[in-house]
Design an enzyme around this catalytic site. Structure first.
Site, short mmCIF file in Angstrom:
data_model
loop_
_atom_site.label_atom_id
_atom_site.label_comp_id
_atom_site.label_asym_id
_atom_site.label_seq_id
_atom_site.Cartn_x
_atom_site.Cartn_y
_atom_site.Cartn_z
N GLU A 26 9.28 -10.02 -19.45
CA GLU A 26 8.64 -9.22 -20.51
C GLU A 26 9.59 -8.95 -21.66
OE1 GLU A 26 7.02 -5.72 -18.66
OE2 GLU A 26 5.87 -6.91 -17.24
N ILE A 28 0.11 4.31 -5.26
CA ILE A 28 -0.77 3.69 -6.25
C ILE A 28 -1.80 2.81 -5.55
CG2 ILE A 28 -0.86 2.11 -8.24
CD1 ILE A 28 1.91 3.19 -9.07
N ASP A 73 -0.92 -7.44 -15.77
CA ASP A 73 -0.40 -6.42 -16.67
C ASP A 73 1.12 -6.57 -16.79
OD1 ASP A 73 -0.60 -4.08 -18.33
OD2 ASP A 73 0.15 -2.86 -16.66
N LEU A 132 0.85 -1.21 0.00
CA LEU A 132 0.00 0.00 0.00
C LEU A 132 0.88 1.25 0.00
CD1 LEU A 132 -2.98 1.06 0.19
CD2 LEU A 132 -2.60 1.24 2.64
N HIS A 137 1.51 -4.85 -20.28
CA HIS A 137 2.15 -3.80 -19.46
C HIS A 137 1.74 -2.40 -19.95
CE1 HIS A 137 5.82 -2.83 -16.71
NE2 HIS A 137 4.88 -1.89 -16.64
N GLY A 193 -0.06 -0.27 -17.85
CA GLY A 193 -0.51 0.45 -16.65
C GLY A 193 -0.49 1.97 -16.78
N ARG A 239 5.08 -5.73 -10.70
CA ARG A 239 6.17 -6.37 -11.44
C ARG A 239 5.90 -7.87 -11.47
NH1 ARG A 239 7.03 -2.22 -13.26
NH2 ARG A 239 8.92 -0.95 -13.26
C1 8YV Z 1 6.29 1.76 -17.45
C2 8YV Z 1 6.15 1.13 -15.01
O1 8YV Z 1 5.79 0.71 -18.21
O2 8YV Z 1 6.58 3.19 -13.97
C3 8YV Z 1 6.73 1.98 -13.95
O3 8YV Z 1 7.37 1.44 -13.04
O4 8YV Z 1 6.14 -0.04 -14.92
C4 8YV Z 1 5.49 1.74 -16.20
O5 8YV Z 1 4.94 2.95 -15.92
C5 8YV Z 1 7.77 1.59 -17.35
O6 8YV Z 1 8.32 2.76 -16.85
C6 8YV Z 1 8.43 1.27 -18.68
O7 8YV Z 1 8.17 2.24 -19.64
#
Ligand code: 8YV
Length: 322
Positions: free
Chosen positions: A260, A155, A255, A152, A278, A280, A231
């Site tokens: 990846e 985000i 996601d 927590l 991914h 997000g 992650r």
């Molecule tokens: C992006 C992320 O995909 O901010 C992060 O930690 O996982 C995402 O916002 C990443 O920065 C790769 O572009």
């Protein structure tokens, strides 16, 4: 004096180069005919790194002894060894805050998609199966369910704010209890046993690797839903495939993945997994805001020696002189 020389090891959002234009000399390493030769020739001139997804460790920094700052794109910085950087007097910055709402929106969308099987229902319609009968009722619903947030932070809080109007109760597991009204579980296993949905928002890296393993999935149980927007490394992906196949948990919305852009082939075949690539934070406004923060960190560093959003590992380097 010439402009400060900044190394960009790999491609990044174009707003980073645009924002730095005229303020620094930018080396786009991947565009160089002989990147190794450039690193050697300019080793004493490169004072900063603007990093996208490139892994940056102590070995990398040892090749560039003049570097004092690594400005990383993204809130997660598990690909950067910030401790090794601090040991070498190198400050690391990330891009927190500006993507919280976007990632929380994605998390909520993914949650609804997974619980209500919306992508599966859409595929059903497109396959012309509706004519044969309605899409089957989903076992799960969102209302009145218990959500457990693993990690927590900002985000996680934005996700909690979004789910409460849905009648979803919020609990969390962090290493330390926060001064907040949500129910706290000191044990992840205990939380998994007592929630319907496990929402992963914890940073990646060695400390959290495979925190969600077969035992946690078992504890989440046959009606349990797993959502991961943090992650892929936090989850034992092979154990997840096993748990989804065997009905140990109901479904998962992901996601992020362990390797990846490669996705475990077992996941691709599962009807009870909703898989996003991914995305997000992947909107033009949010990615531009992230890029602007990378620029701001570098520009502030060169102008005043103060980065805007340093990571906690860099704190000892930034203490004001006594
Ligand atoms: C992006 C992320 O995909 O901010 C992060 O930690 O996982 C995402 O916002 C990443 O920065 C790769 O572009």
């Amino acid at each position: 004096m010439g402009l400060p020389v900044v190394l960009m090891p790999g491609p990044m959002n174009p707003a980073v180069a645009e924002g730095l234009d005229g303020k620094v000399e930018l080396i786009r390493l991947w565009e160089e005919a002989d990147p190794e030769a450039v690193l050697t020739e300019r080793r004493d001139e490169i004072v900063a790194v603007a990093a996208g997804g490139t892994r940056i460790d102590g070995e990398f920094l040892d090749r560039l002894p003049a570097v004092r700052i690594v400005a990383s794109f993204g809130v997660g910085y598990d690909q950067i060894d910030a401790t090794a950087a601090a040991e070498r007097g190198v400050v690391v910055t990330n891009t927190p805050g500006v993507l919280d709402d976007e990632v929380a929106d994605t998390a909520l969308g993914l949650l609804l998609m997974t619980v209500r099987e919306l992508p599966q229902a859409e595929r059903y319609l497109r396959a012309g199966k509706w004519q044969d009968g309605p899409y089957p009722l989903t076992k799960a619903t969102l209302h009145g369910r218990r959500l457990g947030i693993l990690g927590l932070g900002r985000i996680g809080q934005a996700i909690a704010d979004r789910v409460e109007p849905f009648g979803v109760s919020v609990a969390y597991h962090n290493r330390r209890r926060k001064d907040i009204a949500y129910r706290y579980y000191p044990s992840l296993l205990e939380m998994a046993r007592n929630v319907d949905i496990l929402m992963i928002v914890i940073p990646g890296g060695d400390d959290t690797r495979h925190l969600v393993d077969a035992e946690v999935l078992e504890a989440l149980g046959p009606d349990g839903v797993l959502i991961n927007v943090a992650r892929g490394t936090v989850v034992d992906e092979a154990a997840l495939v096993e748990a989804l196949s065997a009905g140990t948990i109901l479904s998962a919305g992901l996601d992020v993945y362990e390797d990846e852009p490669n996705v475990h082939p077992g996941l691709l075949d599962l009807p009870n997994a909703v898989l996003l690539p991914h995305v997000g934070s992947a909107t033009i406004p949010t990615r531009t805001a992230m890029a602007d923060l990378v620029v701001e960190n570098l520009v502030n560093w060169f102008a005043y020696g103060t980065p805007v959003t340093p990571v906690p590992e860099s704190a000892p380097l930034l203490k004001p002189p006594a």
